[in-house]
Design an enzyme around this catalytic site. Structure first.
Site, short mmCIF file in Angstrom:
data_model
loop_
_atom_site.label_atom_id
_atom_site.label_comp_id
_atom_site.label_asym_id
_atom_site.label_seq_id
_atom_site.Cartn_x
_atom_site.Cartn_y
_atom_site.Cartn_z
N LYS A 66 19.25 46.33 35.39
CA LYS A 66 19.91 47.54 35.91
C LYS A 66 20.48 48.32 34.73
CE LYS A 66 23.42 48.87 39.39
NZ LYS A 66 24.40 48.37 40.38
N SER A 92 23.87 50.42 45.07
CA SER A 92 23.49 51.19 43.92
C SER A 92 22.35 50.57 43.10
CB SER A 92 24.70 51.37 42.99
OG SER A 92 25.14 50.14 42.47
N SER A 108 26.16 46.32 46.34
CA SER A 108 25.03 46.93 45.62
C SER A 108 23.91 45.99 45.20
CB SER A 108 25.53 47.67 44.39
OG SER A 108 26.06 48.91 44.77
N1 GLN Z 1 28.19 51.54 48.34
C1 GLN Z 1 29.37 51.03 47.73
C2 GLN Z 1 30.04 52.11 46.92
O1 GLN Z 1 29.53 53.16 46.86
C3 GLN Z 1 29.07 49.83 46.88
C4 GLN Z 1 28.52 50.17 45.57
C5 GLN Z 1 28.40 48.97 44.65
O2 GLN Z 1 28.44 47.84 45.08
N2 GLN Z 1 28.32 49.27 43.37
O3 GLN Z 1 31.06 51.92 46.35
#
Ligand code: GLN
Length: 492
Positions: free
Chosen positions: A79, A154, A178
């Site tokens: 990532k 994400s 995410s």
């Molecule tokens: N969708 C969640 C957020 O926007 C989780 C994102 C994540 O785990 N980085 O914060």
């Protein structure tokens, strides 16, 4: 061999050991597929062709010298939130589009030590804020099952590369789901470890008390191989735990399904917005686990309604603090021709950050500001503790807790979700991060549009082995995890 990308990690490892193919051949095979297929999926931000081939040659040389480990020469995608020395590390943001990291994140360094070959850096929501990967400066990644759908976020790039057979496994990070939600949207297995199990050193921070890195792959077995590389204490991360690491691969059959108590939270299955097909597939998977010997126990998680407001207070608060370092002075994007220092700050941040990131910074600074701090931030921390206690009480009754990973399958790209609607989609994943617990998502079937559905299993602290083992045994008895996405089938 033409089907190298169809092999599991164990099969690749055995193939390399038996000299059926070299790491060079394997790596070239993946790089060719990426060049051919990724223009449609748009999952890689950076493909590191030369680095990958040099690492592959080094891995082959180690193997010749009899110094290979189980993973020496196996390709991985990271990532784009993990710092990689000498390679752009963007976090999906214009702010870091010009940032070449001077050092490796510990996870990346551990991968190098194990002999992994870096294929490249993959797309993500900007600074890991989002659930669709659409907020990236580099544009939306497509879901390999249906290119007009999002891969989730994400870690959407990490999920898409594995689902499209453009990497055998990938690293992800999970602040509020995410790893698990994109795994669910792309028919993969993804593990969010206990907070402190994997080093956060060199991971671009979103919300430091919630961030945790983990593996994303087809199966629990493949995840276990990557977990063996990622887990461990790191003196450079003061929140990493000095606790012996298990051999996750060796433990894949160590948990007895017979008599395993799986908690079914009443509140979770009555959430408004829980899609009927998702509910049905999750219930079928639980029935299967019951057939395999598990015992289903209804439990209460009374704090469910507090998850979204609590998370969306604490995560932006920490984010606003973490992101204050991007000021146009030290590194990253800098606005042109500033009039004075304030103008430099303002325009660098206004031009360098996208809309969702700016929204979170505004929420966070508001919640942390004098006069509101006690009413919002301190209160949210108290509720956070209650959420944790709710889970700990449940774990007195059961061994693991089952839930959908997400209330729906993958959204259509551009399905103009308003922010609050998007935040509600995180209901099943965010409490796990607030409590610091480990959880896994595994594919358990499809909806009417052939989009994958994920089952989430939440464990008590340090139960990564148990979660992987339960899912591994489920995957020995089913074959959802070996189904291939449309674009992978077209390019089999
Ligand atoms: N969708 C969640 C957020 O926007 C989780 C994102 C994540 O785990 N980085 O914060």
């Amino acid at each position: 061999m033409t089907d190298l990308h169809r092999l599991s990690i164990r099969e690749i490892s055995e193939g390399l050991a038996a000299a059926k193919f070299s790491s060079r051949e394997l790596t070239e095979h993946y790089l060719k597929r990426i060049a051919k297929i990724d223009p449609q999926v748009r999952s890689y931000v950076t493909v590191t062709n030369e680095v990958a081939l040099a690492q592959a040659d080094a891995a082959d040389a180690l193997r010749q010298a009899g110094q290979a480990t189980a993973l020496t020469g196996i390709p991985v995608a990271h990532k784009d939130i993990f710092c990689t020395q000498g390679i752009k590390t963007s976090a999906g943001s214009k702010m870091l589009d010009n940032f070449i990291s001077p050092y490796d994140a510990t996870v990346v360094a551990q991968g190098k030590t194990a002999g992994l070959v870096t294929l490249g850096k993959v797309n993500m929501d900007e600074f890991a804020m989002g659930s669709t990967s659409e907020s990236s400066f580099y544009g939306a990644t497509k879901n390999p099952w249906a290119l007009d759908h999002v891969p989730g976020g994400s870690s959407g790039g990490s999920a898409a590369v594995v689902a499209a057979d453009l990497a055998p496994f990938a690293t992800g990070t999970d602040t509020g789901g995410s790893i698990r939600q994109p795994a669910s949207f792309c028919g993969l297995t993804g593990l969010k470890p206990t907070y402190g199990r994997v080093s956060r050193y060199g991971i671009i921070a979103y919300a430091s008390s919630l961030d945790q890195a983990g593996p994303m792959a087809r199966s629990a077995e493949d995840c276990a191989y990557l977990m063996n590389v990622m887990a461990g204490h790191d003196a450079k991360d003061s929140t990493s735990m000095d606790k012996a690491v298990e051999d996750y691969v060796a433990n894949l059959n160590a948990t007895a399904l017979k008599g395993l108590r799986i908690g079914i939270p009443k509140q979770y299955f009555n959430v408004a917005g829980l899609d009927a097909a998702v509910k049905a597939r999750v219930e079928e998977s639980l029935k299967k686990l019951e057939e395999l010997g598990a015992v289903l126990v209804e439990i209460d998680l009374n704090m469910t309604e507090s998850y979204v407001p609590t998370y969306y207070l604490i995560a932006p608060a920490e984010a606003s603090s973490n992101l204050s370092r991007y000021d146009g002075v030290r590194y990253g994007y800098r606005a042109e021709n500033p009039q004075d220092i304030l103008d430099l700050y303002k325009r660098s941040r206004s031009e360098g950050f996208g809309a969702e990131v700016q929204r979170r910074i505004l929420i966070g600074t508001y919640a942390l500001s004098a006069g509101y701090y006690d009413a919002y931030y301190v209160k949210a921390q108290k509720v956070r503790r209650l959420i944790q206690q709710d889970f700990l009480k449940a774990f007195e009754q059961v061994d693991v807790i089952a839930a959908p990973t997400a209330p729906t399958t993958a959204y259509k790209i551009g399905a103009s979700l308003d922010p609050v609607e998007m935040y509600l989609g995180d209901i099943y994943t965010i409490a796990v991060n607030l409590a610091g617990l480990p959880a896994i998502s595994a594919p358990v079937g499809f909806d009417q549009d052939n989009l994958p559905v994920g089952l989430q299993l939440i464990g008590n602290y340090w139960s990564e082995s148990q979660l992987l083992s339960v899912v591994h045994q489920y995957q020995q008895a089913t074959d959802w995890h070996s189904k291939r996405a449309a674009i992978a089938e077209e390019n089999a």
